[in-house]
Enzyme design. Structure first.
Site, short mmCIF file in Angstrom:
data_model
loop_
_atom_site.label_atom_id
_atom_site.label_comp_id
_atom_site.label_asym_id
_atom_site.label_seq_id
_atom_site.Cartn_x
_atom_site.Cartn_y
_atom_site.Cartn_z
N VAL A 30 0.83 -1.21 0.00
CA VAL A 30 0.00 0.00 0.00
C VAL A 30 0.86 1.26 0.00
CG1 VAL A 30 -1.77 1.29 1.24
CG2 VAL A 30 -1.91 -1.20 1.11
N ARG A 55 11.18 -0.61 7.40
CA ARG A 55 12.12 -1.49 8.11
C ARG A 55 13.39 -1.75 7.31
NH1 ARG A 55 8.49 -6.48 10.04
NH2 ARG A 55 7.67 -6.16 7.93
N GLY A 90 -11.26 -0.92 2.10
CA GLY A 90 -10.39 -0.46 1.02
C GLY A 90 -10.91 0.74 0.26
N ILE A 140 -13.83 1.33 -1.00
CA ILE A 140 -15.24 1.70 -0.84
C ILE A 140 -15.33 2.86 0.15
CG2 ILE A 140 -17.55 0.90 -0.25
CD1 ILE A 140 -16.59 -1.96 -0.70
N GLY A 158 -2.00 -15.21 -3.71
CA GLY A 158 -1.76 -13.96 -3.00
C GLY A 158 -2.99 -13.36 -2.36
N GLU A 197 -2.67 -14.76 3.34
CA GLU A 197 -1.32 -14.73 3.90
C GLU A 197 -0.83 -16.15 4.18
OE1 GLU A 197 0.39 -12.00 4.21
OE2 GLU A 197 -1.20 -10.53 3.85
N LYS A 239 -12.74 -4.08 11.58
CA LYS A 239 -13.46 -3.17 10.70
C LYS A 239 -14.88 -2.92 11.19
CE LYS A 239 -10.72 -4.83 6.77
NZ LYS A 239 -10.71 -5.71 5.59
#
Length: 431
Positions: A16, A47, A137, A139, A190, A193, A208
């Site tokens: 992102v 990182r 996301g 929306i 993908g 995870e 959420k």
């Protein structure tokens, strides 16, 4: 339009974070026109400095300590895309808002756990706190609740808030596959995870939902009050039986208020095939807002990934550039309600039950007696033998009953030597 740019400090350069930089570059002129000024990234923190992310970082200030973005003189707004409810994200949020700088995040865990504290800090320092990207996301559901539906009394908000779970359940139905096979495919593609627990156990959806409920009902997020059940127990047989009964199985997050109490639950549910949520398949998300007087609002779109989440982050930045920001939860923190949690035991509804039983005379009578003894009546029943003729699958749909009565019936059934394993129970979404 002013030529003075809004300067962004970006913490987190994963999918992102890199997507935000790409989007700001690709739509630079359009974004500047809509924001009334250019929006540029000036400082970054992540990182691993050596990792190739496929973006041009020339001319950007690199900070090893993300919290230093809060005080950096060339940063007007901090965008946090690190993730996690604690770790470096929380001190970064506190330092940024404490310094009266706007803070934008896609971190649903941070807001679900610390939303009230951060909202109070933002309010005290006059600093915008924006988190549209934290829920569904691309929306714009938080804008729909906080702005478009602001004059309405929200009755309920519910939907499909996790693309991984929706993808798995959709594939199980369309391809006739079992849960484990589809999960492995989702990981390879993908969509899931390597450790999918956060998604398939419903935790992501619960974060959420807590945020949605807070904004919908004028309360601080209460993540601890979300009863959560994931999709691990869903079997191919459940998908098939649900279809035969005219339903699809979806992982639904639901929040509603009644008698001044807040009910929040994440659970697999049977959704009628003519309900808008039933047509939301694959990795899509969808949210339904039931409000008075406007009625039903339905929003659907991509709920995760580089493009949709980056889109929501940049939309928040445009609002900040235009000074269109309001209070994080739609009202002053002092006005946020502390709603008691509703007791699910008295909640009424219809339910789906699946049991594996011994295929012998008298078993059905034993099961129906357990339901009868607790005042639960059956709307429909299907029995199908296993390949092993000594066992059978029994599927029942109940008439409206209380959750307490049904749980008592299930305990009686589970204690019977005729029942193998724990019965599977799912709610039927009658909304």
């Amino acid at each position: 339009m002013t030529k003075t740019a809004l300067r962004i400090g970006l913490a987190g350069l994963g999918t992102v974070g890199a997507g935000v930089i790409r989007l700001l570059a690709a739509n630079q002129a359009l974004i500047a026109r809509r924001a009334g000024r250019p929006i540029i990234v000036t400082a970054i923190s992540a990182r691993d400095r050596s990792r190739d992310r496929g973006i041009d970082m020339a001319g950007l200030t690199w900070l090893d300590d993300a919290t230093e973005l809060a005080a950096h003189p060339d940063v007007d707004v901090v965008v946090e895309l690190i993730g996690g409810s604690d770790g470096p994200a929380l001190p970064l949020a506190r330092r940024t808002l404490g310094a009266a700088k706007p803070f934008v995040t896609a971190n649903k865990a941070l807001i679900a756990h610390h939303g009230r504290e951060l909202a109070a800090l933002a309010e005290a320092n006059g600093a915008p706190l924006a988190f549209e990207a934290a829920v569904a996301g691309g929306i714009p559901v938080l804008k729909a609740l906080g702005e478009g539906a602001a004059a309405n009394r929200i009755v309920s908000v519910y939907g499909l808030l996790n693309g991984t779970c929706n993808y798995i359940l959709s594939r199980m139905e369309s391809d006739g596959l079992d849960f484990g096979t589809v999960l492995a495919d989702a990981q390879a593609a993908g969509f899931a995870e390597a450790d999918p627990s956060f998604d398939i156990d419903g935790i992501d959806t619960a974060h959420k939902l807590a945020i949605l409920a807070g904004l919908a009902f004028g309360a601080a997020p209460d993540f601890a009050g979300v009863a959560t059940v994931g999709i691990r127990a869903i079997d191919k047989a459940d998908i098939e039986q649900a279809a035969a009964l005219g339903f699809r199985i979806k992982l639904v997050g639901l929040a509603e208020t009644a008698d001044g109490e807040l009910f929040q639950r994440v659970h697999p549910a049977l959704v009628a095939q003519d309900h808008p949520l039933a047509a939301t398949n694959g990795a899509l998300n969808a949210v339904v807002i039931e409000a008075v007087p406007v009625g039903r609002l339905f929003l659907q779109g991509r709920g995760a990934g580089e493009g949709p989440t980056a889109s929501a982050v940049v939309a928040d930045l445009i609002d900040i550039a235009q000074r269109r920001t309001g209070l994080p939860f739609g009202m002053p923190v002092a006005e946020l309600a502390s709603l008691p949690r509703a007791d699910s035991a008295t909640r009424e509804g219809r339910y789906y039950l699946r049991l594996s039983v011994a295929d012998r005379p008298g078993v059905l009578a034993e099961l129906t007696a357990a339901l009868r003894d607790h005042g639960v009546s059956i709307e429909s029943l299907i029995q199908r033998p296993h390949a092993d003729s000594s066992a059978a699958t029994v599927v029942m749909v109940t008439h409206t009953t209380t959750e307490a009565a049904l749980q008592a019936s299930l305990e009686a059934m589970a204690a019977s030597p005729s029942v193998s394993g724990r019965p599977v129970m799912m709610h039927i979404l009658d909304l």
